[in-house]
Design a protein around this motif. Structure first.
Motif, short mmCIF file in Angstrom:
data_model
loop_
_atom_site.label_atom_id
_atom_site.label_comp_id
_atom_site.label_asym_id
_atom_site.label_seq_id
_atom_site.Cartn_x
_atom_site.Cartn_y
_atom_site.Cartn_z
N THR A 159 8.78 -7.87 71.48
CA THR A 159 10.02 -8.64 71.35
C THR A 159 11.25 -7.75 71.34
O THR A 159 12.37 -8.26 71.42
CB THR A 159 9.99 -9.47 70.06
N LEU A 160 11.08 -6.45 71.20
CA LEU A 160 12.23 -5.53 71.23
C LEU A 160 12.29 -4.83 72.57
O LEU A 160 11.26 -4.39 73.10
CB LEU A 160 12.11 -4.48 70.12
N GLY A 161 13.49 -4.69 73.11
CA GLY A 161 13.69 -4.02 74.38
C GLY A 161 13.94 -2.54 74.22
O GLY A 161 14.11 -2.02 73.11
N GLU A 162 14.00 -1.84 75.34
CA GLU A 162 14.19 -0.38 75.34
C GLU A 162 15.54 0.02 74.75
O GLU A 162 15.66 1.05 74.12
CB GLU A 162 14.04 0.16 76.75
N LEU A 163 16.58 -0.81 74.95
CA LEU A 163 17.89 -0.45 74.42
C LEU A 163 17.86 -0.43 72.90
O LEU A 163 18.37 0.51 72.27
CB LEU A 163 18.96 -1.43 74.92
N ASP A 164 17.26 -1.47 72.29
CA ASP A 164 17.15 -1.49 70.83
C ASP A 164 16.40 -0.27 70.33
O ASP A 164 16.83 0.40 69.37
CB ASP A 164 16.43 -2.76 70.37
N LEU A 165 15.28 0.04 70.96
CA LEU A 165 14.46 1.16 70.51
C LEU A 165 15.19 2.48 70.70
O LEU A 165 15.11 3.38 69.84
CB LEU A 165 13.13 1.16 71.25
N HIS A 166 15.91 2.61 71.79
CA HIS A 166 16.69 3.84 72.03
C HIS A 166 17.76 4.01 70.95
O HIS A 166 17.93 5.11 70.41
CB HIS A 166 17.33 3.78 73.41
N LEU A 167 18.48 2.93 70.64
CA LEU A 167 19.54 3.02 69.63
C LEU A 167 18.96 3.33 68.26
O LEU A 167 19.57 4.05 67.46
CB LEU A 167 20.34 1.72 69.59
N HIS B 19 22.27 2.23 66.10
CA HIS B 19 22.19 0.77 66.24
C HIS B 19 23.08 0.14 65.17
O HIS B 19 22.68 -0.06 64.04
CB HIS B 19 20.75 0.29 66.09
N GLU B 20 24.30 -0.20 65.56
CA GLU B 20 25.28 -0.70 64.59
C GLU B 20 24.99 -2.13 64.16
O GLU B 20 25.61 -2.63 63.22
CB GLU B 20 26.69 -0.59 65.18
N GLU B 21 24.09 -2.81 64.85
CA GLU B 21 23.64 -4.14 64.45
C GLU B 21 22.13 -4.10 64.18
O GLU B 21 21.36 -4.91 64.67
CB GLU B 21 23.97 -5.18 65.52
N LEU B 22 21.74 -3.16 63.35
CA LEU B 22 20.32 -2.91 63.10
C LEU B 22 19.61 -4.14 62.57
O LEU B 22 18.43 -4.34 62.85
CB LEU B 22 20.19 -1.74 62.11
N TRP B 23 20.32 -4.96 61.81
CA TRP B 23 19.70 -6.14 61.23
C TRP B 23 19.27 -7.17 62.29
O TRP B 23 18.45 -8.04 62.01
CB TRP B 23 20.64 -6.79 60.22
N THR B 24 19.80 -7.06 63.49
CA THR B 24 19.38 -7.98 64.56
C THR B 24 18.11 -7.50 65.23
O THR B 24 17.47 -8.27 65.96
CB THR B 24 20.48 -8.12 65.62
N ALA B 25 17.74 -6.23 65.03
CA ALA B 25 16.55 -5.68 65.67
C ALA B 25 15.37 -5.61 64.71
O ALA B 25 14.23 -5.90 65.10
CB ALA B 25 16.85 -4.29 66.22
N LEU B 26 15.60 -5.20 63.48
CA LEU B 26 14.53 -5.05 62.50
C LEU B 26 14.52 -6.21 61.52
O LEU B 26 15.51 -6.94 61.38
CB LEU B 26 14.69 -3.73 61.75
N GLY B 27 13.39 -6.38 60.85
CA GLY B 27 13.25 -7.46 59.88
C GLY B 27 12.50 -8.63 60.46
O GLY B 27 11.72 -8.50 61.42
N ALA B 28 12.70 -9.80 59.90
CA ALA B 28 12.04 -11.03 60.33
C ALA B 28 13.07 -11.96 60.95
O ALA B 28 14.10 -12.26 60.33
CB ALA B 28 11.36 -11.72 59.15
N HIS B 29 12.81 -12.41 62.17
CA HIS B 29 13.76 -13.25 62.88
C HIS B 29 13.05 -14.44 63.51
O HIS B 29 12.13 -14.26 64.32
CB HIS B 29 14.49 -12.46 63.96
#
Length: 788
Positions: free
Chosen positions: A172-180, A186-196
């Motif tokens: 569910t995570l793309g390469e851009l999120d993982l790279h940041l 990743h200035e919006e880390l909460w949108t990538a990690l955690g439960a969504h």
């Protein structure tokens, strides 16, 4: 600052009651009521199936293998099988789910305690999988390709569930999120990690992601799995250190944790570091959440950045939400707190930490869930509602933020993946000697990203207008509260923590860039240079700094008997030596009214009248002094007892039946008038940070206990403030005043009868004479004059 937390056993997660729940709309033969136990549900405390059909492990021996021809082919075997069952496999999706093989497609499922598992193909055709023991099921079907959609029909003794297979979904995570994330940017880390909660490949469910780079494996557990993660191993997303799993059917309100296997093979159940909602302490699970709040503060948000904080009226009421009105929730507080603060005229409230913390007497300064408002008072949307209501009343919201340290609870951040991860690996830089906590490793990019993104998160997700950063000095100095030999110097042999400096600079620069109108405030108790200097000029980049020196010195002065104050006169004047070295806030905070320090009015000497009079005079002096003001709750009506987080302010002192209620109401009336005149008088705030805004009128009258100064606005308009800290009336007292003003009149007098004073005043305009201005000084009072 934070009280030291006593050592105690960390709270554990409550065992969920076993309820068989069908999470997929197409489930067959499931109980009629999805939230009621199935007819043959296990007894309370027994394991039951999870959201994907897997029940909790019971430790019973493996079920006998089905199939007349023995163990079917294509079961994972050897090391892969052992690692999968131990929760230590980096790629469970490579083993489980559907995969093309030379003779068709192999379907594999890990369903502990299932009686049978079948594949339901898109055309509805069912094929039973073979039971390979240990909860593993597999079968090869002669299909030309892997079906794009299929389901699993999982049969237990008590129910039969048809569910989506979590192991058929792409990451569910793309390469851009993982790279940041790898870069720590990743200035919006909460949108990538955690439960969504999300819809992935056309299926509704929840995406779970967690950073644990040194773990052997990570599994997901929750109330729907009865806190066993055997059936839900997560996959590693490579060098990012992120583990991920999409679970269909899981929705808001679901409780979860991560079962992390450390490098030594030790298993630990961990709350989600990025959880945006938690259980109410002492329970420790994370909660799947999503925001549905609709904001109504667009006008406030659009205009809050029109003037920088240091050039604006800035008067702060500090509040500990759980004890301001004990028992009220966020939404209930929203009905009373904004009205109270607005009536008193404060421009801002400052909330002591609202991030989740397990130990209430820490007042929120020992945080375990940096992204979750405390559940003690309601949900995250309830907290948004409170902020929204404050904004609608024109009140800014500041929040105390604690990036200096975190507690050692073994279900939270400490040694999260079995190694020092969020804390520094060197114990000399990880152990905080004062508070029994751990310090963050500011030199690690992912940790710095975790904190920087958290600062942005509170400002963007909750519309917070400012962050007051706690205990900055403890971050800046490697030898803070440490003796010789207990700390390691930096690369230059000094005691400065350059990693912390870089972190604070990045945090401030990022917040100011992304969140116009937000102010950051440092609680920094030393003379570190450039705390409020911009980062591009080598400073830390804060907007304001608490003036701890002014607070300490002035409280020493007013706590002395008037006859002794002349020996401490410099305590009141010294602040002007450094007043313009930083952009200051003058704080009378919670730290000054607890732990034997006494409430503000109780610090004053003399009888009850003299104490209240000195309290009023001190507030008048404080509001006129260069710098912004902060006053802790209860001090606005001269509460005599120290603050207690268990009881809060002594509101009964204001009740009609209390014999001294008028005295306390008088002090509160004064605070209201101080704020009103302050906001309407640019001379008191417009030039707080430049020497041109201040001039002594009388600074050396130590024997008289008198101080007088003039404040100027940007156009040169003056306000004259005179404080008499002696208990005698001084008639015809002469002092210097600007030649440009021919006459002065009182605009505020803390000795006014309506405030509880003696009523001594200057009734008419005071005309300037050749040798200055002559006036009557009330006893223990501060008087403000403006041009008549």
């Amino acid at each position: 600052m934070t009280p030291r937390r006593p050592t105690r056993k960390p709270p554990t997660t409550r065992t969920a009651q076993p309820v068989v729940t069908t999470l997929d709309a197409s489930a067959q033969n499931a109980p009629d009521a999805p939230d009621a136990p199935a007819p043959d549900a296990p007894a309370p405390g027994a394991p039951g199936p999870d959201a994907s059909g897997a029940p909790a492990a019971t430790g019973r021996p493996p079920r006998p293998r089905d199939g007349a021809d023995g163990v079917p082919a294509h079961f994972p075997d050897g090391a892969d099988r052992a690692r999968l069952l131990a929760g230590e496999h980096h790629d469970p999706h490579g083993l489980l789910g559907a995969h093309a093989v030379p003779d068709g497609v192999v379907f594999r499922a890990l369903r502990p305690h299932a009686r049978a598992v079948a594949v339901v193909l898109p055309d509805g055709e069912r094929h039973a999988l073979h039971d390979g023991g240990d909860g593993l099921f597999a079968r090869v079907l002669p299909l030309p390709r892997v079906p794009s959609d299929y389901r699993l029909l999982v049969s237990y003794d008590e129910a039969e569930l048809e569910v989506h297979d979590p192991y058929r979904f792409l990451p569910t995570l793309g390469e851009l999120d993982l790279h940041l994330i790898r870069e720590g940017r990743h200035e919006e880390l909460w949108t990538a990690l955690g439960a969504h909660v999300t819809t992935h490949q056309g299926v509704a469910g929840t995406r779970f992601t967690v950073w644990a780079p040194n773990a052997r494996g990570v599994r997901l557990a929750g109330d729907w799995t009865f806190w066993d993660g055997t059936g839900l191993p997560m996959r590693s997303l490579g060098a990012s250190g992120v583990w991920e799993l999409f679970v269909p059917g899981v929705d808001e309100g679901t409780l979860y944790k991560f079962e992390v296997v450390g490098p030594d093979g030790h298993h630990s159940m961990r709350a989600d570091p990025m959880a945006r909602r938690t259980q109410c302490p002492p329970e420790t699970a994370s909660v799947v959440t999503a925001s549905h709040h609709r904001w109504h503060d667009a006008e406030w948000m659009a205009r809050r950045g029109e003037r920088p904080a240091h050039l604006s009226p800035f008067s702060v009421y500090e509040v500990h939400l759980p004890s301001w009105r004990p028992g009220l929730t966020y939404r209930e507080l929203a009905e009373v707190l904004p009205a109270y603060v607005k009536d008193l005229g404060f421009t801002h409230v400052e909330l002591m930490p609202v991030a989740e913390h397990p130990y209430s007497p820490s007042w929120g300064y020992q945080v375990t869930s940096y992204y979750a408002p405390t559940a003690r008072l309601g949900t995250p949307d309830d907290f948004r509602y409170l902020v929204d209501r404050l904004h609608q009343e024109g009140i800014g919201v500041l929040v105390d933020w604690v990036p200096a340290h975190f507690p050692k609870d073994d279900w939270a951040l400490a040694r999260f993946d079995g190694t020092p991860l969020y804390e520094h690996p060197d114990p000399r830089r990880a152990e905080h000697p004062d508070w029994g906590t751990l310090e963050f490793d500011y030199g690690r990019t992912e940790v710095r990203n975790f904190l920087v993104a958290n600062a942005v998160y509170w400002c963007e997700e909750f519309h917070i207008d400012g962050l007051r950063v706690d205990a900055v000095a403890s971050m800046l100095y490697l030898d803070y509260s440490r003796e010789y030999g207990e700390w390691a110097p930096n690369e230059h042999g000094g005691r400065e923590n350059f990693d912390a400096v870089r972190f604070l600079q990045e945090m401030n620069a990022t917040v100011y860039r992304r969140c116009p109108g937000v102010v950051t405030i440092a609680e920094e108790s030393t003379a570190w240079e450039g705390v409020t200097r911009p980062t591009d000029h080598g400073g830390l980049g804060f907007g304001l700094k608490w003036n701890m020196g002014w607070m300490h010195d002035s409280l020493v002065y007013v706590s002395k008997e008037p006859v002794h104050r002349k020996y401490h006169h410099n305590e009141m004047t010294f602040s002007m030596v450094y007043a313009y070295s930083e952009n200051y806030v003058l704080p009378i905070s919670h730290d000054e009214v607890v732990h034997g320090k006494q409430a503000l009015v109780s610090k004053m000497p003399g009888d009850w009248w003299q104490r209240r009079a000195t309290h009023r005079a001190y507030l008048g002096f404080m509001w006129a002094h260069p710098g912004k003001q902060l006053l802790f709750m209860g001090q606005e009506f001269a509460q005599g007892a120290e603050w207690s987080e268990a009881h809060g302010p002594e509101w009964w002192l204001l009740d009609d039946g209390y014999h001294s209620a008028g005295d306390h109401r008088g002090v509160r009336d004064l605070v209201r008038d101080l704020n009103a005149v302050y906001a309407a008088t640019p001379a008191l705030w417009e030039r707080d940070t430049v020497p041109e805004g201040f001039q002594w009128a009388l600074g050396d009258a130590a024997d008289d206990n008198v101080l007088a100064f003039v404040r100027y606005d940007a156009q040169g308009g003056p306000l004259l403030a005179v404080s008499n800290f002696s208990p005698v009336v001084r008639d015809g007292y002469r002092l210097w005043a600007p030649d440009s003003v021919p006459a002065w009149e009182e605009v505020l007098n803390t000795d006014a009868a309506r405030y509880g004073g003696s009523g001594v005043r200057n009734p008419g305009p005071l005309k300037r004479e050749p040798d200055g201005v002559r006036m009557t000084l009330p006893p223990l009072a501060t008087v403000w004059f403006r041009p008549a």
